[in-house]
Motif scaffolding. Structure first.
Motif, PDB file in Angstrom:
ATOM      1  N   ALA A 172      86.713  -9.156  93.920  1.00 27.80           N
ATOM      2  CA  ALA A 172      85.522  -9.767  93.356  1.00 27.80           C
ATOM      3  C   ALA A 172      85.926 -11.217  93.378  1.00 27.80           C
ATOM      4  CB  ALA A 172      85.183  -9.090  92.074  1.00 27.80           C
ATOM      5  N   GLY A 173      87.017 -11.482  93.364  1.00 31.69           N
ATOM      6  CA  GLY A 173      87.109 -12.982  93.410  1.00 31.69           C
ATOM      7  C   GLY A 173      87.403 -13.503  91.716  1.00 31.69           C
ATOM      8  N   GLU A 174      87.577 -12.574  91.083  1.00 33.27           N
ATOM      9  CA  GLU A 174      87.563 -12.928  89.425  1.00 33.27           C
ATOM     10  C   GLU A 174      88.962 -13.505  89.302  1.00 33.27           C
ATOM     11  OE1 GLU A 174      86.244  -9.929  86.718  1.00 33.27           O
ATOM     12  OE2 GLU A 174      84.621  -9.339  88.354  1.00 33.27           O
TER      13      GLU A 174
ATOM     14  N   SER B 264      92.068  -0.760  89.894  1.00 30.16           N
ATOM     15  CA  SER B 264      91.452  -1.992  88.706  1.00 30.16           C
ATOM     16  C   SER B 264      91.850  -3.748  89.136  1.00 30.16           C
ATOM     17  CB  SER B 264      91.763  -1.773  87.381  1.00 30.16           C
ATOM     18  OG  SER B 264      93.194  -1.994  86.920  1.00 30.16           O
ATOM     19  N   GLN B 265      93.173  -3.694  89.398  1.00 32.46           N
ATOM     20  CA  GLN B 265      93.737  -4.966  89.650  1.00 32.46           C
ATOM     21  C   GLN B 265      93.274  -5.312  91.199  1.00 32.46           C
ATOM     22  OE1 GLN B 265      96.380  -6.686  87.271  1.00 32.46           O
ATOM     23  NE2 GLN B 265      94.955  -5.192  86.379  1.00 32.46           N
ATOM     24  N   MET B 266      93.257  -4.497  92.194  1.00 37.42           N
ATOM     25  CA  MET B 266      92.838  -4.840  93.383  1.00 37.42           C
ATOM     26  C   MET B 266      91.458  -5.138  93.210  1.00 37.42           C
ATOM     27  SD  MET B 266      94.624  -1.868  95.744  1.00 37.42           S
ATOM     28  CE  MET B 266      93.829  -2.635  97.357  1.00 37.42           C
ATOM     29  N   ALA B 267      90.512  -4.538  92.169  1.00 34.79           N
ATOM     30  CA  ALA B 267      89.187  -5.065  92.225  1.00 34.79           C
ATOM     31  C   ALA B 267      88.722  -6.297  91.867  1.00 34.79           C
ATOM     32  CB  ALA B 267      88.395  -3.787  91.442  1.00 34.79           C
ATOM     33  N   LEU B 268      89.851  -6.662  91.010  1.00 43.39           N
ATOM     34  CA  LEU B 268      89.671  -8.061  90.567  1.00 43.39           C
ATOM     35  C   LEU B 268      89.695  -9.213  91.335  1.00 43.39           C
ATOM     36  CD1 LEU B 268      91.499  -7.606  87.161  1.00 43.39           C
ATOM     37  CD2 LEU B 268      89.173  -8.059  87.264  1.00 43.39           C
ATOM     38  N   VAL B 269      90.714  -8.814  92.159  1.00 37.24           N
ATOM     39  CA  VAL B 269      91.032  -9.737  93.553  1.00 37.24           C
ATOM     40  C   VAL B 269      89.780  -9.730  94.495  1.00 37.24           C
ATOM     41  CG1 VAL B 269      92.460 -10.313  95.515  1.00 37.24           C
ATOM     42  CG2 VAL B 269      93.412  -9.609  93.335  1.00 37.24           C
TER      43      VAL B 269
END
Length: 452
Positions: free
Chosen positions: A266-268, A259-264
């Protein structure tokens, strides 16, 4: 015949022009081989200060020789046997008791897997592009040598700082720094230096138009989770076995990590804004001479994780709650402990102000702007000696004045480009010049800014 001779003559001119241009614009290593600064750098790289048995004595002797040659005074301390600290000092000209500048560099380097290197990692071999392959070429022997070479240049110009400039060489940063800066930061020797700013290692910039300044670090947790359960024959199902409970926790940890990697991705959020969690060991089973016992279920399973948390006590509290309730819950017969944690002040990991309200940031920013570069602040996930500095209320920035080189810290085939190294020395000259010429204080600077 005349046409053929003319054609040959024209080709000869083109050939000679190409040779001339190659001499002017080519980046062959011959000029680097003859450059004294590059050779001193390579000599330092060849000293095997590799953990767990770094040759600090040879490093200190080399650095003492350099300090004497440049004209710096020296002192050595040894708070822990065989772990020396070297302090080299350029005395300032001011009669006032101005706070000093410390340029910090750790001498030790991390271990290597020699068989995976293109060149022997302590030979400092240089290839045809001027790349110098050696452990420590980026982390952080390059920074320490750039300090000395910059001071050598400034002294040759007759420039003298108004405040004391210290170059500090410390042990054991790569194993936590407790026996290096950890001991030094609580000593009277450090207190007597009356430091206002410390420069330390930073991040290499892959581009040619910016430099990165580390102004803080994530909260580091080295977390060990233990699961216990019944032991017995490998064919029997046990409810809540140690391995079953550990794998439930690992699944939860991996889901959070994703979930943390997904935020990065996605550029969020930037990588500095998220929590990083990485598995570092998994230990279980009954060992045999050639492996493990295959028909006994283990009663204890341990797993280790490197956790880095953005530096706020609110985020730390949320992560602690997650560990207690999800990753190591008591109702699954699990527990946890930390082998190491970042020090905090009132629950917060201290940061250094990275805007123009801080004179040291302003001076650092204007120094790199002379080279048509911007300065970007960053919270790093890695731990450096600067964490000890900030805990004592002293400003610290981490900057490695190198561009256009891929970051290979702790990696195989770590290298530094010789041309970028020489360019970086000029940047460090400008930084030391501005820091050493500043005769004000943070308070006087802020008063002056408020009256503008």
């Amino acid at each position: 015949m005349i046409e053929i001779q003319t054609l040959k003559y024209g080709k000869l001119i083109v050939f000679l022009l190409l040779c001339f241009c190659a001499g002017v614009w080519g980046r062959g290593p011959e000029d680097l081989e003859e450059n004294p600064a590059v050779q001193r750098f390579r000599t330092y790289l060849r000293i095997r200060t590799v953990q767990p048995e770094p040759d600090y004595l040879s490093a200190i002797n080399f650095l003492l020789g350099q300090a004497k040659e440049i004209g710096l005074s020296t002192r050595t301390f040894e708070f822990v046997p065989k772990k020396p600290i070297l302090l080299t000092t350029w005395k300032g000209s001011s009669k006032e008791k101005l706070q000093s500048v410390i340029l910090n560099s750790h001498m030790d380097v991390v271990p290597v897997e020699e068989e995976k290197w293109k060149y022997p990692p302590f030979d400092a071999e240089m290839d045809e592009d001027g790349n110098i392959f050696a452990r420590g070429s980026q982390d952080m022997k390059v920074v320490g040598i750039m300090y000395l070479e910059a001071i050598r240049i400034l002294k040759s110009k007759g420039w003298v700082p108004v405040r004391d400039v210290h170059v500090l060489w410390v042990p054991d940063e790569e194993v936590g720094g407790d026996d290096g800066w950890g001991k030094f930061s609580v000593s009277k020797e450090f207190e007597e230096l009356n430091a206002s700013i410390v420069l330390d290692e930073g991040s290499i910039s892959s581009s040619g138009d910016k430099y990165i300044a580390i102004n803080g670090e994530k909260n580091m947790w080295w977390l060990v989770i233990t699961a216990k359960g019944e032991t017995g024959h490998g064919s029997i199902y046990f409810e809540n076995s140690a391995a079953e409970n550990m794998f439930k926790s690992i699944a939860s940890i991996n889901a959070f990590r994703d979930s943390q990697m997904a935020l990065v991705r996605a550029g969020e959020k930037s990588s500095e804004e998220v929590v990083s969690v990485n598995s570092v060991f998994l230990k279980s089973g009954l060992p045999t001479s050639d492996g493990f016992t295959m028909n006994i279920q283990p009663s204890v399973v341990e797993a280790g994780f490197d956790v880095r948390i953005p530096p706020s006590k609110e985020m730390a509290a949320l992560m602690k709650k997650r560990v207690v309730e999800e990753w190591a819950p008591k109702n699954r017969n699990m527990s946890f402990y930390f082998t190491s944690q970042s020090e905090t002040r009132d629950g917060e990991v201290p940061l250094t102000t990275a805007d123009d309200s801080n004179p040291w940031w302003f001076l650092l920013r204007t120094a790199v702007s002379k080279f048509n570069a911007t300065l970007t602040p960053r919270i790093t996930g890695g731990a450096t000696d600067s964490s000890f500095v900030r805990m004592h209320g002293v400003d610290a920035f981490g900057i490695t004045a190198i561009q256009n080189v891929p970051s290979l810290l702790h990696n195989h085939n770590e290298y530094m480009n010789g041309y970028e190294f020489l360019k970086g020395i000029n940047v460090v000259v400008e930084i030391i010049d501005r820091f050493g010429s500043f005769s004000g204080s943070r308070q006087s600077y802020q008063i002056q800014r408020s009256s503008m």
